[in-house]
Design an enzyme around this catalytic site. Structure first.
Site, PDB file in Angstrom:
ATOM      1  N   HIS A 176      17.811  49.245   9.608  1.00 25.67           N
ATOM      2  CA  HIS A 176      16.636  49.913  10.190  1.00 25.67           C
ATOM      3  C   HIS A 176      15.886  48.973  11.125  1.00 25.67           C
ATOM      4  O   HIS A 176      15.709  47.793  10.803  1.00 25.67           O
ATOM      5  CB  HIS A 176      15.664  50.333   9.086  1.00 25.67           C
ATOM      6  CG  HIS A 176      16.130  51.509   8.297  1.00 25.67           C
ATOM      7  ND1 HIS A 176      15.429  52.009   7.232  1.00 25.67           N
ATOM      8  CD2 HIS A 176      17.218  52.294   8.419  1.00 25.67           C
ATOM      9  CE1 HIS A 176      16.077  53.053   6.730  1.00 25.67           C
ATOM     10  NE2 HIS A 176      17.168  53.241   7.427  1.00 25.67           N
ATOM     11  N   TYR A 179       6.640  56.772   5.513  1.00 26.05           N
ATOM     12  CA  TYR A 179       5.532  56.634   4.574  1.00 26.05           C
ATOM     13  C   TYR A 179       4.445  57.613   5.010  1.00 26.05           C
ATOM     14  O   TYR A 179       3.956  57.508   6.141  1.00 26.05           O
ATOM     15  CB  TYR A 179       4.959  55.210   4.603  1.00 26.05           C
ATOM     16  CG  TYR A 179       5.920  54.143   4.105  1.00 26.05           C
ATOM     17  CD1 TYR A 179       6.859  53.560   4.951  1.00 26.05           C
ATOM     18  CD2 TYR A 179       5.871  53.719   2.780  1.00 26.05           C
ATOM     19  CE1 TYR A 179       7.734  52.591   4.491  1.00 26.05           C
ATOM     20  CE2 TYR A 179       6.751  52.742   2.309  1.00 26.05           C
ATOM     21  CZ  TYR A 179       7.676  52.185   3.168  1.00 26.05           C
ATOM     22  OH  TYR A 179       8.536  51.231   2.705  1.00 26.05           O
ATOM     23  N   PRO A 227       5.786  49.849  -5.828  1.00 25.50           N
ATOM     24  CA  PRO A 227       6.985  49.957  -4.985  1.00 25.50           C
ATOM     25  C   PRO A 227       6.722  50.180  -3.498  1.00 25.50           C
ATOM     26  O   PRO A 227       7.646  50.047  -2.692  1.00 25.50           O
ATOM     27  CB  PRO A 227       7.739  51.152  -5.585  1.00 25.50           C
ATOM     28  CG  PRO A 227       6.701  51.934  -6.322  1.00 25.50           C
ATOM     29  CD  PRO A 227       5.671  50.958  -6.781  1.00 25.50           C
ATOM     30  N   LYS A 245       9.102  45.548  -2.155  1.00 26.41           N
ATOM     31  CA  LYS A 245       9.203  44.083  -2.220  1.00 26.41           C
ATOM     32  C   LYS A 245       9.798  43.563  -3.539  1.00 26.41           C
ATOM     33  O   LYS A 245      10.161  42.384  -3.634  1.00 26.41           O
ATOM     34  CB  LYS A 245       7.810  43.450  -2.032  1.00 26.41           C
ATOM     35  CG  LYS A 245       7.297  43.583  -0.629  1.00 26.41           C
ATOM     36  CD  LYS A 245       8.169  42.799   0.341  1.00 26.41           C
ATOM     37  CE  LYS A 245       7.910  43.140   1.784  1.00 26.41           C
ATOM     38  NZ  LYS A 245       9.075  43.020   2.634  1.00 26.41           N
ATOM     39  N   TYR A 285       6.766  43.419   6.384  1.00 28.25           N
ATOM     40  CA  TYR A 285       7.801  44.375   5.989  1.00 28.25           C
ATOM     41  C   TYR A 285       9.197  43.744   6.047  1.00 28.25           C
ATOM     42  O   TYR A 285      10.009  43.938   5.142  1.00 28.25           O
ATOM     43  CB  TYR A 285       7.737  45.611   6.903  1.00 28.25           C
ATOM     44  CG  TYR A 285       8.459  46.795   6.313  1.00 28.25           C
ATOM     45  CD1 TYR A 285       7.945  47.475   5.216  1.00 28.25           C
ATOM     46  CD2 TYR A 285       9.669  47.244   6.840  1.00 28.25           C
ATOM     47  CE1 TYR A 285       8.607  48.564   4.654  1.00 28.25           C
ATOM     48  CE2 TYR A 285      10.331  48.331   6.294  1.00 28.25           C
ATOM     49  CZ  TYR A 285       9.795  48.979   5.201  1.00 28.25           C
ATOM     50  OH  TYR A 285      10.456  50.043   4.642  1.00 28.25           O
TER      51      TYR A 285
HETATM   52  C1  PHB Z   1      13.513  53.459  -1.991  1.00 28.64           C
HETATM   53  O1  PHB Z   1      14.471  53.591  -1.218  1.00 28.64           O
HETATM   54  O2  PHB Z   1      13.594  53.780  -3.185  1.00 28.64           O
HETATM   55  C2  PHB Z   1      12.244  52.895  -1.452  1.00 28.64           C
HETATM   56  C3  PHB Z   1      12.151  52.575  -0.106  1.00 28.64           C
HETATM   57  C4  PHB Z   1      10.981  52.042   0.399  1.00 28.64           C
HETATM   58  C5  PHB Z   1       9.921  51.827  -0.438  1.00 28.64           C
HETATM   59  C6  PHB Z   1      10.009  52.125  -1.784  1.00 28.64           C
HETATM   60  C7  PHB Z   1      11.176  52.661  -2.299  1.00 28.64           C
HETATM   61  O3  PHB Z   1       8.763  51.300   0.065  1.00 28.64           O
END
Ligand code: PHB
Ligand code: APR
Length: 398
Positions: free
Chosen positions: A75, A205, A297, A301, A389
């Site tokens: 990504h 997000y 989550p 991280k 990130y």
């Molecule tokens: C996930 O793919 O489970 C995932 C991805 C990004 C996040 C949290 C979980 O910030």
């Protein structure tokens, strides 16, 4: 046959313990891995799946990079939704070319397990009554039962890689450890489904007045999605239909319309917590990964921090055995904690920015929207988000 003595006894065969084992083996350091659960149970736990470049490099260094190299999805950006509108952040452009890779923790754990098995490295699954002894002196050991038989494993060092609920941190005298914790007043409900990801090139997000939502992926045909929900909810209150209806309401109209739905193949609730235990070394016992710290989550991280701990710890053991220097061991805790607190801050900030907090009401929502507007329009703030990130360098100065 299990050896009666080893150089490093590793407690816990999650990603931290397995990766540490792979790196120690490569350096010619003996170790035994002791795990409470079965391999199937360990693989059944679904966790986040975004790897920083440093984590991918470490997997390659350990000889287990093939899975992520073949099936990881690279990504270059992330997408933020607020006020029903989607904004892309050019993470790669803002970080001199850095990327993140979508690859599930389950897949990664399987790669590590298979690697270990192919090398025939000593591993005890379904160990019961695991106890740590003597780590404050010079002769530590780990005792446990396997199939009803008592075992004692003498060692030079113990690596506590046994997660938040493990025995390692719990074995340390209360007055030797300081714990910092924040529990968030909500949870995530996660669904895994065999549908193409709604956005395969970026994680989405979403901040909405109905609560946070996240769109992630495991492959081009498997999606991982989450919605914020009350901590008091249970999975059986969330039919698949309710989940799909709710996540659509939290996204922008285009994604909401484009989203493909299907039966869930896994559905689970996860509480959100920030937690750090200091220090991470007690004599000859070292904590790594979730045994020492938890991040919410948001920002993914947890696994990356586990990997950086393991990098520092494996280097410390290598310095001890190969270079006959205690510098790495002596600095492990301080070095790991510096990076951990930076990631704790980022995860807490992104969580605070994106979720509905019951106590802050409509004013809180307006503040979040104002900050998000500022974030997507300010190169300074977008760069700050991006550099966190993609992950701080492993060797940043403390
Ligand atoms: C996930 O793919 O489970 C995932 C991805 C990004 C996040 C949290 C979980 O910030
Ligand atoms: N004895 C032996 N093993 C134990 C014990 C015990 N008393 N207690 C727990 N374990 C095992 C657990 O069964 C688990 O397999 O330790 C392992 C710890 O694994 P994780 O919880 O996955 O922790 P870690 O390896 O540090 O991985 C960190 O997991 O939670 C995510 O976000 C986090 O992705 C990050 C990763």
């Amino acid at each position: 046959m299990l050896p009666a003595r080893t150089q490093v006894a590793i407690v816990g065969a999650g990603p931290s313990g397995l990766l540490l084992g792979a790196l120690l083996h490569k350096a010619g350091i003996d170790h035994v891995l002791i795990e409470r659960q079965s391999p199937g149970y360990v693989l059944g736990r679904i966790r986040a799946g975004i790897l920083e470049q440093g984590t991918v490099n470490l997997l390659r260094e350990a000889g287990v990079g093939h899975g992520v190299d073949n099936a990881g999805i690279v990504h270059h950006s992330i997408e933020l939704v607020f006020k029903n509108t989607r904004h892309a952040i050019d993470v790669t452009g803002l970080t001199q070319g850095k990327v993140v890779t979508a690859y599930g923790q389950t897949e990664l754990t399987r790669d590590l397990m298979e690697h270990r098995q192919s090398l025939g490295l000593p591993t005890v699954y379904e160990a019961t009554d695991v106890q740590l002894q003597g780590f404050e002196g010079n002769s530590p050991s780990v005792t446990f039962h396997k199939d009803g038989v008592a075992h004692t494993l003498a060692c030079d060092f113990i690596a506590g890689c046994d997660g938040y609920h493990g025995v390692a941190r719990a074995s340390v005298p209360k007055n030797a450890i300081t714990e910092y914790e924040k529990v968030y007043p909500f949870a995530w409900l996660g669904v895994l489904a065999d549908v193409p990801p709604v956005s395969s090139h970026a994680i989405v997000y979403a901040n909405s007045d109905r609560g946070f939502a996240l769109c992630s992926m495991r492959s081009m045909t498997r999606s991982r999605y989450y919605v914020q929900c009350p901590s008091t909810d249970s999975v059986n209150q969330w039919s698949d239909q309710r989940f799909w209806d709710e996540i659509r309401l939290r996204l922008d109209p285009e994604l909401s319309q484009r989203m493909q739905t299907g039966p869930s193949i896994e559905k689970s609730m996860a509480p959100l917590r920030s937690f750090v235990a200091e220090p991470m070394r007690f004599g000859r016992l070292f904590l790594a990964g979730d045994a020492a710290h938890i991040v919410p989550p948001t920002g993914a991280k947890g696994l990356n921090l586990a990997a950086s701990d393991v990098k520092y710890l494996s280097s410390a053991f290598i310095e001890h055995y190969v270079d006959r220097s205690t510098a790495g061991i002596d600095h492990y805790s301080q070095r790991a904690l510096a990076r951990i607190w930076r990631a704790e801050r980022f995860s807490w900030w992104l969580t605070s920015l994106m979720h509905q907090f019951p106590e802050t009401g409509a004013f809180g929502q307006k503040m979040q929207e104002a900050e998000l507007e500022y974030l997507v329009n300010s190169p300074a703030l977008s760069t700050s988000l991006s550099e966190n990130y993609v992950g701080l360098p492993l060797d940043f100065a403390t």
